[in-house]
Motif scaffolding. Sequence first.
Motif, PDB file in Angstrom:
ATOM      1  N   ALA A 409       0.811  -1.222   0.000  1.00 55.44           N
ATOM      2  CA  ALA A 409       0.000   0.000   0.000  1.00 55.44           C
ATOM      3  C   ALA A 409       0.836   1.260   0.000  1.00 55.44           C
ATOM      4  N   VAL A 410       2.127   1.136   0.313  1.00 50.97           N
ATOM      5  CA  VAL A 410       3.004   2.289   0.315  1.00 50.97           C
ATOM      6  C   VAL A 410       3.411   2.606  -1.119  1.00 50.97           C
ATOM      7  N   VAL A 411       3.222   3.833  -1.550  1.00 52.45           N
ATOM      8  CA  VAL A 411       3.595   4.247  -2.896  1.00 52.45           C
ATOM      9  C   VAL A 411       5.097   4.450  -2.958  1.00 52.45           C
ATOM     10  N   PRO A 412       5.818   3.726  -3.808  1.00 45.45           N
ATOM     11  CA  PRO A 412       7.277   3.868  -3.887  1.00 45.45           C
ATOM     12  C   PRO A 412       7.651   5.313  -4.257  1.00 45.45           C
ATOM     13  N   SER A 413       8.750   5.731  -3.688  1.00 47.94           N
ATOM     14  CA  SER A 413       9.226   7.083  -3.962  1.00 47.94           C
ATOM     15  C   SER A 413       9.485   7.295  -5.434  1.00 47.94           C
ATOM     16  N   GLY A 414       8.974   8.371  -5.994  1.00 44.45           N
ATOM     17  CA  GLY A 414       9.197   8.725  -7.394  1.00 44.45           C
ATOM     18  C   GLY A 414       8.245   8.077  -8.374  1.00 44.45           C
ATOM     19  N   SER A 415       7.376   7.158  -7.894  1.00 39.27           N
ATOM     20  CA  SER A 415       6.450   6.493  -8.804  1.00 39.27           C
ATOM     21  C   SER A 415       5.146   7.257  -8.844  1.00 39.27           C
ATOM     22  N   THR A 416       4.349   6.961  -9.836  1.00 39.17           N
ATOM     23  CA  THR A 416       3.045   7.600  -9.980  1.00 39.17           C
ATOM     24  C   THR A 416       1.985   6.779  -9.264  1.00 39.17           C
TER      25      THR A 416
END
Length: 417
Positions: A409-416
């Motif tokens: 559920a955590v959005v990876p850094s730099g991804s959309t």
Amino acid sequence: MNNVRHLTWRSMILDPSPEVRAEGYSRVPLDLEDARPDLERAMSGRDGVGDDAVTFLVGRGDVVARSMLVEALRGADPYAAHGWRAAVGEIDVRRHTPDPRVAVPPLHPWTDAPAPQGFAERLYDIVTRWIAMQRRHLYAARRQFESHGQDPHADGWFLQTMRVVAQYETVTLEDCAGATRAIEGREGRVPALIRELTHIRFADEVGPMLSPLQRLRLDQEDDEPNLLLWNFDYRGIDLRLFADAVSRLGVRRPASLVARDYLLGDYLLPTVAWPFFVEHPERLDDCLGLAVPEAPVEDEWLVKALGVLAQMPVMPSRYLPRVVDLSISGPARPRAAARRVVETHGDPLAVATGALSHGRGAIRASAAKWLDEQGATAALPDLRAARAREASAPTRSTITAVVDRLEAAVVPSGSTP
């Protein structure tokens, strides 16, 4: 009252007159051990005698008074035990350091009003319609019995129905007028035959015509009004209104009756209950296990009591330790209810992460699932640490599954997103 002076307090507290009983209790010796046998006799009395004895002991509130109430509780049937628990709870709740008073809204009690125009005639019409209906049933049953060569008077239902119909045939229009005066609070009680007929069978016809106070009078039996009114809309009603109403109807311990019916009854009334329990916390404490330690509480009572705490705009802080304990290690249904209270009034993230270090694996797994339900990605470091030190394979598997879901559920850094 001149004769009172010639009576001993022992006989006075058993007297049917409330005034004589009050004078008798003013003379009870300070040493309650000497008065124990007589007070125990009084507690088992009816017609207000028992209620006065309980009220007296609660007012004393010392160790001996409490022990007498607990002894009565141990030998009581489930129905009577409710009253004893309430009395012991009133003593126990005084031990707590009070929180700053939670503000409650003002109460606007129900008022008395005249019965609807022609209400006595409506009651009489109900009685005559019921008699006619039962006569048709009896006629049909008689024909069926006789067609089979049987004597209808040998059948129990047939004879019982005939006796009941004969009783209702004695009801007059004046009886119905008396019942109308009773529901207006002017005199007497509603006759039992009329009360029984209008309680459920014709409640949908009669109930909407009456105010809540009139309905309570219509259903009142013996010394206690029936708070479980048939097809009555309880939504949004302040529970204190019922306590005020039953007090005016002559109940000596109205708060005990209302709390019993709300917390210990078979149904959860959809009322606004929290102001009542702010003002009368003894049964709430009892059902949370914070009072009356001699008697266990049931899961259903815990769930209802926790529901009251969830209603409160601000929960008294003294309840928080108990709620946290239930949210971590309580039985399944109370645990779920306690977690809703923590989510409303506490810090569910801190409570759940703290439970990851509990000594029981099942509780550690349950805490991980709670964090999953919260979507608590902030707890990932604590969950990873718990997984690393977990010795139980099933619990480690549960924690791992939670970690995987939260990490996804955590959005990876730099991804959309």
